[in-house]
Motif scaffolding. Sequence first.
Motif, PDB file in Angstrom:
ATOM      1  N   VAL A 380       0.822  -1.211   0.000  1.00 27.93           N
ATOM      2  CA  VAL A 380       0.000   0.000   0.000  1.00 27.93           C
ATOM      3  C   VAL A 380       0.857   1.262   0.000  1.00 27.93           C
ATOM      4  CG1 VAL A 380      -1.978  -1.169   1.041  1.00 27.93           C
ATOM      5  CG2 VAL A 380      -0.304  -0.036   2.524  1.00 27.93           C
ATOM      6  N   GLU A 381       2.075   1.180   0.530  1.00 27.05           N
ATOM      7  CA  GLU A 381       2.986   2.320   0.432  1.00 27.05           C
ATOM      8  C   GLU A 381       3.308   2.631  -1.026  1.00 27.05           C
ATOM      9  OE1 GLU A 381       5.491   2.041   4.663  1.00 27.05           O
ATOM     10  OE2 GLU A 381       6.315   1.169   2.806  1.00 27.05           O
ATOM     11  N   HIS A 382       3.309   1.594  -1.860  1.00 23.35           N
ATOM     12  CA  HIS A 382       3.564   1.782  -3.288  1.00 23.35           C
ATOM     13  C   HIS A 382       2.278   2.081  -4.067  1.00 23.35           C
ATOM     14  CE1 HIS A 382       7.505   0.070  -2.343  1.00 23.35           C
ATOM     15  NE2 HIS A 382       7.902   0.479  -3.524  1.00 23.35           N
ATOM     16  N   GLY A 383       1.163   2.208  -3.375  1.00 19.62           N
ATOM     17  CA  GLY A 383      -0.094   2.501  -4.046  1.00 19.62           C
ATOM     18  C   GLY A 383      -0.807   1.284  -4.594  1.00 19.62           C
ATOM     19  N   ILE A 384      -0.364   0.093  -4.210  1.00 16.60           N
ATOM     20  CA  ILE A 384      -0.997  -1.157  -4.664  1.00 16.60           C
ATOM     21  C   ILE A 384      -2.055  -1.563  -3.654  1.00 16.60           C
ATOM     22  CG2 ILE A 384      -0.622  -3.590  -5.231  1.00 16.60           C
ATOM     23  CD1 ILE A 384       2.343  -2.796  -5.791  1.00 16.60           C
ATOM     24  N   GLY A 385      -3.268  -1.779  -4.115  1.00 18.47           N
ATOM     25  CA  GLY A 385      -4.334  -2.215  -3.228  1.00 18.47           C
ATOM     26  C   GLY A 385      -4.169  -3.665  -2.822  1.00 18.47           C
ATOM     27  N   VAL A 386      -4.781  -4.034  -1.700  1.00 18.41           N
ATOM     28  CA  VAL A 386      -4.754  -5.402  -1.198  1.00 18.41           C
ATOM     29  C   VAL A 386      -6.183  -5.852  -0.911  1.00 18.41           C
ATOM     30  CG1 VAL A 386      -4.066  -6.901   0.715  1.00 18.41           C
ATOM     31  CG2 VAL A 386      -2.444  -5.217  -0.193  1.00 18.41           C
ATOM     32  N   LYS A 387      -6.550  -7.017  -1.425  1.00 25.88           N
ATOM     33  CA  LYS A 387      -7.792  -7.662  -1.013  1.00 25.88           C
ATOM     34  C   LYS A 387      -7.405  -8.903  -0.240  1.00 25.88           C
ATOM     35  CE  LYS A 387     -12.295  -9.422  -2.387  1.00 25.88           C
ATOM     36  NZ  LYS A 387     -13.254  -9.694  -3.485  1.00 25.88           N
ATOM     37  N   GLY A 388      -7.715  -8.927   1.049  1.00 26.04           N
ATOM     38  CA  GLY A 388      -7.330 -10.043   1.900  1.00 26.04           C
ATOM     39  C   GLY A 388      -8.493 -10.977   2.160  1.00 26.04           C
ATOM     40  N   TYR A 389      -8.254 -12.266   1.990  1.00 25.85           N
ATOM     41  CA  TYR A 389      -9.262 -13.284   2.279  1.00 25.85           C
ATOM     42  C   TYR A 389      -8.972 -13.903   3.644  1.00 25.85           C
ATOM     43  CZ  TYR A 389     -10.652 -12.915  -2.600  1.00 25.85           C
ATOM     44  OH  TYR A 389     -11.104 -12.446  -3.808  1.00 25.85           O
ATOM     45  N   PHE A 390     -10.032 -14.076   4.441  1.00 31.48           N
ATOM     46  CA  PHE A 390      -9.902 -14.600   5.795  1.00 31.48           C
ATOM     47  C   PHE A 390     -10.913 -15.720   6.009  1.00 31.48           C
ATOM     48  CE2 PHE A 390      -8.447 -10.265   5.805  1.00 31.48           C
ATOM     49  CZ  PHE A 390      -7.330 -10.259   6.640  1.00 31.48           C
ATOM     50  N   ILE A 391     -10.519 -16.703   6.829  1.00 34.50           N
ATOM     51  CA  ILE A 391     -11.393 -17.824   7.176  1.00 34.50           C
ATOM     52  C   ILE A 391     -11.628 -17.811   8.679  1.00 34.50           C
ATOM     53  CG2 ILE A 391     -11.605 -20.338   7.276  1.00 34.50           C
ATOM     54  CD1 ILE A 391      -9.814 -20.485   4.808  1.00 34.50           C
ATOM     55  N   LEU A 392     -12.882 -17.907   9.078  1.00 31.59           N
ATOM     56  CA  LEU A 392     -13.234 -18.056  10.491  1.00 31.59           C
ATOM     57  C   LEU A 392     -13.859 -19.431  10.709  1.00 31.59           C
ATOM     58  CD1 LEU A 392     -14.870 -14.588  11.335  1.00 31.59           C
ATOM     59  CD2 LEU A 392     -12.500 -15.313  11.694  1.00 31.59           C
ATOM     60  N   GLY A 393     -13.598 -20.016  11.881  1.00 30.14           N
ATOM     61  CA  GLY A 393     -14.183 -21.312  12.210  1.00 30.14           C
ATOM     62  C   GLY A 393     -13.370 -22.492  11.719  1.00 30.14           C
ATOM     63  N   PHE A 394     -12.068 -22.286  11.500  1.00 33.46           N
ATOM     64  CA  PHE A 394     -11.213 -23.376  11.023  1.00 33.46           C
ATOM     65  C   PHE A 394     -11.099 -24.463  12.099  1.00 33.46           C
ATOM     66  CE2 PHE A 394      -7.257 -25.375   9.554  1.00 33.46           C
ATOM     67  CZ  PHE A 394      -7.524 -25.462   8.187  1.00 33.46           C
ATOM     68  N   PRO A 395     -10.941 -25.728  11.699  1.00 34.36           N
ATOM     69  CA  PRO A 395     -10.803 -26.799  12.697  1.00 34.36           C
ATOM     70  C   PRO A 395      -9.708 -26.500  13.717  1.00 34.36           C
ATOM     71  CG  PRO A 395     -11.127 -27.753  10.543  1.00 34.36           C
ATOM     72  CD  PRO A 395     -11.008 -26.272  10.329  1.00 34.36           C
ATOM     73  N   ARG A 424      -8.829  -4.232   1.626  1.00 32.34           N
ATOM     74  CA  ARG A 424     -10.192  -4.715   1.820  1.00 32.34           C
ATOM     75  C   ARG A 424     -10.143  -6.114   2.427  1.00 32.34           C
ATOM     76  NH1 ARG A 424     -13.060  -5.364  -3.306  1.00 32.34           N
ATOM     77  NH2 ARG A 424     -11.048  -5.705  -4.322  1.00 32.34           N
ATOM     78  N   ALA A 425     -11.027  -6.364   3.365  1.00 31.22           N
ATOM     79  CA  ALA A 425     -11.096  -7.668   4.027  1.00 31.22           C
ATOM     80  C   ALA A 425     -12.346  -8.412   3.566  1.00 31.22           C
ATOM     81  CB  ALA A 425     -11.118  -7.502   5.537  1.00 31.22           C
ATOM     82  N   SER A 426     -12.159  -9.629   3.102  1.00 28.28           N
ATOM     83  CA  SER A 426     -13.257 -10.480   2.671  1.00 28.28           C
ATOM     84  C   SER A 426     -13.229 -11.729   3.547  1.00 28.28           C
ATOM     85  CB  SER A 426     -13.080 -10.844   1.191  1.00 28.28           C
ATOM     86  OG  SER A 426     -14.241 -11.416   0.666  1.00 28.28           O
ATOM     87  N   VAL A 427     -14.249 -11.893   4.402  1.00 30.42           N
ATOM     88  CA  VAL A 427     -14.220 -12.898   5.465  1.00 30.42           C
ATOM     89  C   VAL A 427     -15.285 -13.958   5.200  1.00 30.42           C
ATOM     90  CG1 VAL A 427     -14.212 -13.251   7.959  1.00 30.42           C
ATOM     91  CG2 VAL A 427     -13.585 -11.014   7.022  1.00 30.42           C
ATOM     92  N   PHE A 428     -14.901 -15.232   5.352  1.00 33.50           N
ATOM     93  CA  PHE A 428     -15.805 -16.338   5.085  1.00 33.50           C
ATOM     94  C   PHE A 428     -15.746 -17.365   6.204  1.00 33.50           C
ATOM     95  CE2 PHE A 428     -14.259 -14.761   0.979  1.00 33.50           C
ATOM     96  CZ  PHE A 428     -15.459 -14.387   0.399  1.00 33.50           C
ATOM     97  N   GLU A 429     -16.830 -18.091   6.341  1.00 34.05           N
ATOM     98  CA  GLU A 429     -16.872 -19.210   7.281  1.00 34.05           C
ATOM     99  C   GLU A 429     -16.197 -20.424   6.654  1.00 34.05           C
ATOM    100  OE1 GLU A 429     -20.303 -22.181   9.035  1.00 34.05           O
ATOM    101  OE2 GLU A 429     -20.786 -20.039   8.931  1.00 34.05           O
ATOM    102  N   PHE A 430     -15.424 -21.150   7.428  1.00 31.38           N
ATOM    103  CA  PHE A 430     -14.763 -22.349   6.912  1.00 31.38           C
ATOM    104  C   PHE A 430     -15.785 -23.375   6.433  1.00 31.38           C
ATOM    105  CE2 PHE A 430     -13.561 -26.770   7.805  1.00 31.38           C
ATOM    106  CZ  PHE A 430     -12.529 -26.908   6.890  1.00 31.38           C
ATOM    107  N   ARG A 431     -15.489 -23.958   5.272  1.00 30.68           N
ATOM    108  CA  ARG A 431     -16.264 -25.104   4.805  1.00 30.68           C
ATOM    109  C   ARG A 431     -15.293 -26.105   4.185  1.00 30.68           C
ATOM    110  NH1 ARG A 431     -17.587 -19.765   2.284  1.00 30.68           N
ATOM    111  NH2 ARG A 431     -16.563 -19.825   0.267  1.00 30.68           N
TER     112      ARG A 431
END
Length: 514
Positions: A380-395, A424-431
């Motif tokens: 982001v210091e270089h002006g590049i956006g980040v979309k981060g994927y996250f998992i909740l409920g992992f074993p 940006r944070a994109s959060v999902f339930e573990f499956r």
Amino acid sequence: MSQLPLVAGADPARPLDALFVNAPLRDYDQRPRTNDYTLPVLGMAYIATYAQQAGYNVGVLDAEAHGLGITETAKLINDAAPRWAAMNLLAPTYEMSARIAAQLDPGIALMVGGHHAKAMPDRVLADPRMANLRALVLGEGELRVAALLDDEQRRRELPGVLWRDRLLGTRATGILTDKKRSAEMLGPDIDTLPYVNRAFLPQDPYQAAPTETDRRLAVSRGTPLLKGAARSGHTEANIVGSRGCPYNCTFCGAAVSANPDVLIRVRAPENIIGELDALHEEYGVTAFRFVDDLFLGVGRVIEEQMEAFTRHKIGERYVWDATGRINVLDRVSDRELDRLVANGLREVALGIESGSDRILKVMDKRINAAMTERVARRLVEHGIGVKGYFILGFPGESHDDIEATVRHVHNLWRIADNNPGDIRASVFEFRPYPGTPVWQTLVEAGNDPAALLAYGDVDLTEDGADESMRQRDEFNFSVGIQFGSVPLSRVRSTLAALTREQHDRNQGNQGAAA
């Protein structure tokens, strides 16, 4: 056959050799979809394009993109009356695919492929709803599907093609004794495959609204991008730069241990650039999204591609997004980041997954939270956006692990607030997905495979994340099992809270930009 409603890419004046069907995630007869965009089925379009160039009349019916119900999808297939109906089987859509197959005219031969077919072929072949299944294709299908369209009996000489012997009730497998030809069929030279015919994709290319990353880029780089594209949005297209993945993230269907037959191949830079230019010339595309695992996931690939991008002045003409590996980007120098920016990189999608180093180790991610924050800050210091994927409920995930992830997300947002690039944070339930390393672990621990396959909707409205916030809500689904020590209700309330916070950040950024 004068009309083929919603069938993309076929010649309606000719009999249809094959109709490739992407099943809906839900039966939209029961609940209409709330979003109007879904990711294109590039793999299916590759197969359709190859078959078309081989002289066959084929089309694609993307029931998910059109929000079709089960009965409507089956009726459209029967009305089109193809020789073959072909389905890509994915774990979350398998039930929809099987219910569609059960309603098809017996005169339509069925072939299937996809991750679920590869992970559970015997279960698919034994499903009575798949009674007319004549070929199950394991892995990359371009050459073998075209051979099946030529003559069904050729399946006996096609490696990785399975079917049910109706007389013996056993599984039959095609065999090709020519090892070199067999390898070519299982892993074709991707530089010799034709560019995807976008006529098969009803939503790609598409007109995208300007993003926060577009706006920040315009400000940080001191000029409107691509003749004002940052104000008006881009015509965008999705693209694949490679096949295969060398990593073994335990939850991922692309994990190398789940795909030992897949050769890891990267398209030649000139081949990729040729497709970028072709899409620009035909559709006016100025923004691209590389959706494969390797484009920014291997150091030598980055070096090779960026050398060609610089030579062809790609950054002066286009912007692009890509998936990336955190551990690889951690080793990229500032000079290399500058070159990525100069070549048009707009945003990197990162599988961050967790803020808990303990869980990251269980996932075999080969990263830690400190590394992620370091990489995100430099991007982001270089002006590049980040979309981060996250998992909740992992074993095995605990309350402390989930809290670490929440803190991690907030730390990343704070980093973005002080830099030109957005996060940006994109959060999902573990499956769980069959065929993945974690699937085997769960089954060995005593979980019933049928229960692990019982995918259903996740309704976040009661936790404060209403339908309008979910955008592509087809990704919010669950098997309804608590895999860690945190109750599912707590997992979902945390997911909803983070979703709402990201939504509020999006709205605030749009207001500030206005």
